[in-house]
Design an enzyme around this catalytic site. Structure first.
Site, mmCIF file in Angstrom:
data_model
loop_
_atom_site.group_PDB
_atom_site.id
_atom_site.type_symbol
_atom_site.label_atom_id
_atom_site.label_comp_id
_atom_site.label_asym_id
_atom_site.label_seq_id
_atom_site.Cartn_x
_atom_site.Cartn_y
_atom_site.Cartn_z
ATOM 1 N N HIS A 60 158.006 24.003 -5.545
ATOM 2 C CA HIS A 60 158.695 24.977 -4.592
ATOM 3 C C HIS A 60 159.788 23.974 -3.731
ATOM 4 C CE1 HIS A 60 154.684 26.385 -4.017
ATOM 5 N NE2 HIS A 60 155.265 27.842 -3.266
ATOM 6 N N GLU B 276 147.695 34.258 -11.048
ATOM 7 C CA GLU B 276 146.494 33.681 -10.260
ATOM 8 C C GLU B 276 145.715 33.881 -10.520
ATOM 9 O OE1 GLU B 276 148.777 30.957 -6.959
ATOM 10 O OE2 GLU B 276 146.033 31.080 -6.247
ATOM 11 N N ASP C 117 141.593 32.052 -0.521
ATOM 12 C CA ASP C 117 142.358 31.900 -1.154
ATOM 13 C C ASP C 117 141.690 30.108 -1.334
ATOM 14 O OD1 ASP C 117 143.584 31.408 -3.925
ATOM 15 O OD2 ASP C 117 145.395 31.326 -2.350
ATOM 16 N N ASP D 181 158.532 21.517 -1.392
ATOM 17 C CA ASP D 181 157.770 20.936 -1.774
ATOM 18 C C ASP D 181 157.977 18.848 -2.200
ATOM 19 O OD1 ASP D 181 156.145 22.600 -1.378
ATOM 20 O OD2 ASP D 181 156.153 22.841 -4.059
ATOM 21 N N HIS E 87 143.961 35.088 -7.463
ATOM 22 C CA HIS E 87 144.660 36.264 -6.643
ATOM 23 C C HIS E 87 143.654 37.318 -7.454
ATOM 24 C CE1 HIS E 87 148.480 33.947 -5.770
ATOM 25 N NE2 HIS E 87 147.359 33.324 -5.139
ATOM 26 N N ASP F 57 148.618 31.369 -13.330
ATOM 27 C CA ASP F 57 148.650 30.054 -11.919
ATOM 28 C C ASP F 57 146.974 29.889 -12.718
ATOM 29 O OD1 ASP F 57 151.181 29.496 -11.177
ATOM 30 O OD2 ASP F 57 150.600 29.746 -8.794
ATOM 31 N N ASP G 269 147.700 25.942 -10.230
ATOM 32 C CA ASP G 269 147.530 25.829 -8.795
ATOM 33 C C ASP G 269 146.927 25.433 -7.937
ATOM 34 O OD1 ASP G 269 148.945 26.638 -6.119
ATOM 35 O OD2 ASP G 269 149.192 28.454 -7.226
HETATM 36 C C1 XUL Z 1 150.061 31.030 -2.928
HETATM 37 C C2 XUL Z 1 150.122 30.658 -4.602
HETATM 38 C C3 XUL Z 1 151.594 29.846 -4.306
HETATM 39 C C4 XUL Z 1 152.952 30.141 -5.762
HETATM 40 C C5 XUL Z 1 153.941 29.593 -5.618
HETATM 41 O O1 XUL Z 1 148.515 31.527 -2.943
HETATM 42 O O2 XUL Z 1 149.632 30.939 -5.368
HETATM 43 O O3 XUL Z 1 151.895 28.422 -4.226
HETATM 44 O O4 XUL Z 1 152.024 30.399 -7.055
HETATM 45 O O5 XUL Z 1 154.801 30.033 -4.025
HETATM 46 CO CO CO Z 2 149.972 30.129 -7.198
#
Ligand code: XUL
Ligand code: CO
Length: 447
Positions: A109, A276, A315, A112, A279, A304, A347
């Site tokens: 990001h 992800e 999470d 970051d 998620h 991810d 991630d």
């Molecule tokens: C948050 C998440 C983030 C994204 C990028 O849950 O997964 O880190 O991957 O913004």
């Molecule tokens: Co993510």
């Protein structure tokens, strides 16, 4: 077994050498047991299939803080009072880490990599300075950018959302940040650009106009797409679904919600999805379900790779170590023709209690081995053809006779009724789930 001598920088992780492949008999926690980058599986090397990426935020910015207490991880790159000097040191530490571990990609990001300044221009300048340095590190190490993104969720101004904020002034700030993050991604040759809808959602309908927020969101993404293409971004835009946290209702709930939204707003030519694992499970789905929904829509972009905790409803972003999940995920990926421009971005973060510098390497080593194993087994299953055969035969009634006509759209409802009247009670066919599950286990036990 080759012991590669690490010739790069040794400043931040002096105890750690280049991580090597030692094979499944090795007990060395800092060696790969399954991931051998140059081993060919099918038509590509493991490295080309898996396209591993280290994430900048958990690995070099996170410090183990939680809502109940401060960080437990002390980072040697955060040792001055000057945030720009610390950011430069952090960049060096990050590239030392990527090089020793052997992840060919990284993701970041904007915030970051470079600290937020006291104005839009100062933030842009900070990012620009770090991007120039990152470009130099990429050149000298050969490490590439899988994706860039903008952090549109941490700063208090984004408490009510960024692109879906009820206040245009905030949306404009988000736009400035996305513009700079796209510039950075292009400057670094990034292969994708991600939108995770951090605070794009709401808590109460009493104060929220969801229709306007969603229209604004689509407009914002369209502008970002147009700008990206204008400055020569050839990669893929990605949306990363998540059902909740930080907001109660997140607009990008899950893969099917995002796919519908992209199609509704004619963004599916430029955008795909970044799935992800944690998620997916928060949305009440499995990792492979989310991957399959994207694959079916031709919109599987990137992954991810992490895992949640089966007992926790949040999470947890743990390193993926479940080999069964990896096999099932890689089956979908391989059947979809691979990850294309995407990759497997970890991630994931080490636990608050994991306080040794080597723990970050060990977490990644296990995760890379898990997916290398998943790739091997999934590829063997596909080569064997047993699963494909079972699926094809389960649907064979749609490839012949009236079933085929139905699939082609040349039967009416009256014709279906007439057919059912003469065909009699359908024969029962077993779904054979237990048998298929056992086949997967047998392949795993043999691998
Ligand atoms: C948050 C998440 C983030 C994204 C990028 O849950 O997964 O880190 O991957 O913004
Ligand atoms: Co993510």
């Amino acid at each position: 077994m080759s012991r590669e001598v690490f010739t790069g920088d040794h400043t931040y992780f002096p105890e750690i050498n280049k991580i090597a492949y030692e094979g499944i008999e090795s007990d060395n926690p800092l060696a790969f047991k399954h991931y051998d980058a140059q081993t060919v599986i099918g038509n590509k090397t493991m490295e080309e299939h898996l396209r591993f990426a280290t994430c900048y935020w958990h690995s070099f910015c996170g410090n183990g803080a939680d809502p109940f207490g401060p960080g437990t991880h002390t980072h040697p790159w955060n040792n001055t009072n000057d945030s720009m000097s610390n950011a430069k040191n952090k960049l060096d530490a990050a590239f030392e880490f990527f090089s020793k571990l052997g992840t060919p990609y990284y993701c970041f990001h904007d915030r970051d990599m470079a600290p937020e300044g006291s104005s839009v221009s100062e933030s842009e300048n900070n990012l620009h300075t770090l991007v120039e340095l990152a470009r130099e590190r990429q050149r000298s190490t050969g490490i590439k950018l899988l994706w860039g993104t903008a952090n549109l969720f941490s700063h208090p101004r984004y408490m009510n959302g960024a692109a879906t904020n009820p206040n245009f002034e905030v949306l404009a700030h988000a736009g400035a940040q996305v513009k700079a993050a796209l510039d950075a991604t292009v400057a670094l040759g990034g292969e994708n650009y991600v939108f995770w809808g951090g605070r794009e959602g709401y808590t109460s309908l009493l104060n929220t106009n969801t229709q306007q927020e969603l229209d604004n969101f689509a407009q914002f993404l369209t502008m970002a797409r147009d700008y990206g293409r204008k400055i020569g971004f050839k990669g893929c835009f990605l949306i990363e679904p998540k059902p909740m946290e930080p907001m109660k209702h997140q607009y990008d709930f899950d893969a099917q919600t995002v796919i519908g939204f992209l199609r509704q707003h004619k963004l599916d030519g430029d955008f795909k999805l970044n799935i992800e694992a944690n998620h997916a499970t928060l949305a009440g789905h499995s990792f492979e379900h989310e991957l399959q929904m994207c694959a079916d829509a031709g919109l599987l972009g990137s992954i991810d790779a992490n895992r949640g905790d089966p007992q926790n409803g949040w999470d947890t972003d743990q390193f993926p170590v479940d080999i069964y999940d990896a096999v099932r995920g890689m089956l979908v990926v391989l059947e979809a023709g691979g990850l294309g421009n995407g990759g497997l971005n970890f991630d994931a973060k080490v636990r608050r209690e994991s306080t040794d510098a080597e723990d970050l390497f060990i977490g990644h080593v296990g995760a890379m081995d898990t997916f290398a194993y998943g790739l091997k087994v999934a590829s063997q299953l596909i080569d064997n053809g047993v699963l494909t055969k079972a699926k094809t035969s389960r649907y064979q009634s749609f490839s012949q006779g009236q079933g085929q006509k139905f699939s082609e759209g040349s039967l009416s409802l009256e014709q279906l009724q007439a057919y059912a009247q003469t065909a009699g009670e359908p024969k029962a066919y077993s779904g054979k789930q237990e048998s298929l599950e056992n086949i997967i286990n047998n392949f795993m036990l043999r691998a």
